[in-house]
Design an enzyme around this catalytic site. Structure first.
Site, PDB file in Angstrom:
ATOM      1  N   ASP A 149       0.824  -1.205   0.000  1.00 19.82           N
ATOM      2  CA  ASP A 149       0.000   0.000   0.000  1.00 19.82           C
ATOM      3  C   ASP A 149       0.860   1.257   0.000  1.00 19.82           C
ATOM      4  OD1 ASP A 149       0.889  -0.510   2.589  1.00 19.82           O
ATOM      5  OD2 ASP A 149      -0.996   0.055   3.559  1.00 19.82           O
ATOM      6  N   TYR A 150       1.929   1.257   0.791  1.00 18.29           N
ATOM      7  CA  TYR A 150       2.808   2.422   0.872  1.00 18.29           C
ATOM      8  C   TYR A 150       3.526   2.658  -0.462  1.00 18.29           C
ATOM      9  CZ  TYR A 150       6.565   5.497   2.533  1.00 18.29           C
ATOM     10  OH  TYR A 150       7.441   6.547   2.704  1.00 18.29           O
TER      11      TYR A 150
END
Length: 272
Positions: free
Chosen positions: A151-152
């Site tokens: 996600d990051y």
């Protein structure tokens, strides 16, 4: 073209801690008026008081940058600025199936969507004045996918694309406004707790003071990209290699191995 910060108004999201705080203190030292936006009113006000205590000029506002209505309202209260530093960011430090739905949504909201809301709130006045800089703090994870950060990394890839597309758009319109993207490798702020680099001379854990200083230098010199350390720049074109060779290269460098003990930021874990 140089853009000295003296006399300019600099807005920093996530300005109450970490790199944001150091950017704020550094901008004030260079003679800028500093506007601090932070989710924590206490953190933003503490940095404001630090700046006021040494004779600088600063204001602090509590705002959730992922809330576009709150951003619009606070931008009206803040007034026009010359430099926007999109610094606010979160990280979970979990594999994709281990991260909660809420944590994934929060990462994308703060790290990606907020870039649009904050920049749009101030860009029109910059273009009208034919000057200004929009800074996007991306990451080396915005150039190369990193384990335990799906996600990051996705949010930072999007941030890099945002900054690059904005630069092209502004140049095409001869707007007089610069877009700078900053991509540091891991920084010793506690955000990436547990990370250890395999070859620290090639890919060191960066000191936050160094990153803040280089970022402010890049704003003043009118740069479009700042990638730290320089070796990280080689990883982006290396992605054009066959996947097996690229994976072997990044594994040898320890890009993914270093994440084995990554547990995310302590404050994020406490808040989930």
């Amino acid at each position: 073209m140089s853009h000295p910060l003296e006399g300019q108004t600099v807005l920093i999201t996530g300005g109450g801690s970490g790199i944001g705080r150091l950017l704020a203190l550094g901008a004030a030292q260079r003679g800028a008026r500093v506007i601090l936006w932070d989710l924590s009113a206490a953190s933003g006000e503490a940095v404001r008081d630090e700046i006021l205590g040494v004779g600088g000029e600063a204001e602090a506002f509590s705002v959730d940058v992922s809330d576009r209505d709150a951003v619009k309202a606070t931008a009206l209260e803040t007034g026009p600025v010359d430099v926007v530093i999109n610094n606010a960011g979160v990280v979970t430090g979990k594999n994709l199936l281990d991260a909660s739905d809420e944590a994934i949504e929060r990462t994308l909201q703060v790290n990606t969507l907020a870039l649009f809301w904050v920049t749009r709130a101030f860009l029109a006045s910059m273009i009208e004045n034919k000057r200004g800089t929009v800074v996007t703090i991306s990451s080396a994870a915005g150039l190369v996918g990193v384990a335990k950060q799906t996600d990051y990394s996705a949010s930072k890839f999007a941030g890099f694309g945002f900054a690059e597309s904005l630069r092209v758009e502004l140049a095409k319109a001869d707007a007089g406004v610069n877009s700078l993207v900053v991509c540091p490798y891991f920084i010793s702020t506690g955000m990436f707790e547990g990370v250890q680099t395999k070859y620290p001379r090639l890919l060191p854990i960066l000191r936050p003071e160094y990153v803040a200083q280089r970022t402010l230098d890049a704003i003043e010199s009118g740069r479009h990209q700042l990638i730290m350390p320089r070796f990280v720049r080689a990883l982006a074109p290396a992605r054009m290699l066959p996947v097996a060779l690229f994976d072997k290269l990044t594994n040898q460098l320890g890009v993914n191995n270093t994440m084995d003990h990554f547990v995310g930021r302590l404050s994020d874990r406490l808040n989930r």
